[in-house]
Design a protein around this motif. Structure first.
Motif, PDB file in Angstrom:
ATOM      1  N   UNK A  15      -1.556  -2.240  -3.854  1.00  4.82           N
ATOM      2  CA  UNK A  15      -1.188  -2.269  -5.362  1.00  4.82           C
ATOM      3  C   UNK A  15      -0.441  -3.440  -5.716  1.00  4.82           C
TER       4      UNK A  15
ATOM      5  N   UNK B 125      -5.047  -2.231  -8.572  1.00  8.70           N
ATOM      6  CA  UNK B 125      -5.440  -2.098  -7.133  1.00  8.70           C
ATOM      7  C   UNK B 125      -5.813  -3.521  -6.637  1.00  8.70           C
TER       8      UNK B 125
ATOM      9  N   UNK C  48      -5.367   1.042   0.449  1.00  2.00           N
ATOM     10  CA  UNK C  48      -5.683   0.094  -0.675  1.00  2.00           C
ATOM     11  C   UNK C  48      -4.177  -0.496  -1.231  1.00  2.00           C
TER      12      UNK C  48
ATOM     13  N   UNK D 173       1.595   6.337  -9.390  1.00  3.58           N
ATOM     14  CA  UNK D 173       0.607   5.231  -9.281  1.00  3.58           C
ATOM     15  C   UNK D 173      -0.870   5.454 -10.179  1.00  3.58           C
TER      16      UNK D 173
ATOM     17  N   UNK E 172      -1.550   2.875 -13.025  1.00  7.12           N
ATOM     18  CA  UNK E 172      -2.866   2.297 -13.314  1.00  7.12           C
ATOM     19  C   UNK E 172      -3.381   2.512 -14.685  1.00  7.12           C
TER      20      UNK E 172
ATOM     21  N   UNK F  18      -7.295  -5.560  -3.217  1.00  7.41           N
ATOM     22  CA  UNK F  18      -7.929  -5.384  -1.780  1.00  7.41           C
ATOM     23  C   UNK F  18      -7.510  -6.703  -0.829  1.00  7.41           C
TER      24      UNK F  18
ATOM     25  N   UNK G 284       0.781  -1.196  -0.038  1.00  8.83           N
ATOM     26  CA  UNK G 284      -0.057  -0.054  -0.086  1.00  8.83           C
ATOM     27  C   UNK G 284       0.769   1.254  -0.105  1.00  8.83           C
ATOM     28  N   UNK G 285       0.089   2.407  -0.078  1.00 15.38           N
ATOM     29  CA  UNK G 285       0.937   3.746  -0.301  1.00 15.38           C
ATOM     30  C   UNK G 285       1.901   3.817   0.734  1.00 15.38           C
TER      31      UNK G 285
END
Lengths: 118, 156
Positions: free
Chosen positions: A84, A71, A82, A60, A64, A73, A33-34
């Motif tokens: 990636x 993305x 979220x 990102x 995408x 989950x 995630x971020x």
């Protein structure tokens, strides 16, 4: 005189920018995630690069759009985190870039050795 | 500082914000908590860099938005504020999209919309039996969506 323009081959890989290369490398082994990406990129670059959130999420968004990442989950994280992950296309692009860099590195070292022997 | 960050986030295009604003704020909060512990100087430099790059990023994103066809951009960055399903009021949908509704809810919503599309298509093809089937499925999907909205306390 006939002018012949050289056309860039669409399938030819373009060199990646440093943030993109670092993001793809960071995602190569597992989804992140971020903030996880920011931390991993800092560690990958030996503390040299501390990516800001603006730069990271801008890259990102572009990745995408190009379909290089997706993305993902994760069950153990909230929507605020979220994750990636690399797509097959993204993995291929990273592989191509690393091959290109390997070739360049090899050539660079060969010339250095040549220069030392003169 | 978080307030300043969120204020600058408003400079970004709406579709970008709907997709990334929550994640960006969350990442910023985590990063600032870490930097705060490393001393005042480090923290101030971090905040300045973040705010400056956020402002530059907003400009870059507006250029990207204005120079890309909306249909192309919509493939990777759908504007959730524009995708109001039938039967949902503008204000309710707008609030939901800005609040970044859970994936489960948006999936149920997408399914209900898809079933409506299929029903309309069946009617246009004079396939009334198929349309009735989709209509029944859509009713069930709406029921599920309603219960999910209640579960997450969204809308109503």
């Amino acid at each position: 005189m006939r002018h012949v323009a050289t056309q860039a081959n669409a399938s030819e890989p373009k060199p990646l920018t440093e943030p993109v290369l670092l993001i793809l490398t960071s995602l190569a082994d597992q989804p992140r995630h971020g903030y996880g990406l920011i931390k991993d990129i800092e560690s990958l670059s030996g503390g040299r690069i501390r990516m800001s959130t603006g730069t990271l999420f801008g890259a990102l968004r572009r990745l995408l759009a190009d379909g290089w990442i997706e993305r993902f989950q994760q069950e153990d994280t909230s929507r605020q985190k979220q994750a990636y992950r690399l797509t097959t296309v993204g993995r291929g692009q990273l592989q191509q870039e690393l091959d290109r860099m390997k070739q360049l590195t090899r050539a660079g070292f060969a010339r250095l050795r040549l220069g030392e022997s003169i | 500082m978080k307030r300043a960050y969120e204020f600058l986030l408003r400079l970004y295009p709406r579709d970008y914000r709907a997709m990334f604003a929550t994640e960006m704020s969350s990442a910023f909060e985590e990063a600032s908590a870490e930097r705060r512990g490393q001393g005042r100087g480090v923290y101030v430099r971090f905040v300045m860099a973040e705010l400056m790059e956020l402002t530059i990023g907003a400009g870059v994103e507006w250029i990207a938005k204005l120079s890309t066809d909306s249909s192309v951009r919509g493939r990777s960055l759908p504007d959730r504020l524009l995708m109001r399903p039938p039967g949902v009021s503008w204000s309710r949908h707008y609030t939901g999209a800005l609040l970044n509704v859970p994936e489960e809810v948006s999936e149920a919503q997408e399914r209900a919309e898809l079933l409506v599309e299929r029903m309309v298509h069946s009617i246009s093809q004079h396939d009334f039996k198929g349309a009735r089937l989709y209509s029944d499925e859509e009713r069930q999907a709406r029921g599920k969506l309603r219960s999910l909205r209640e579960k997450y306390n969204i809308g109503d």
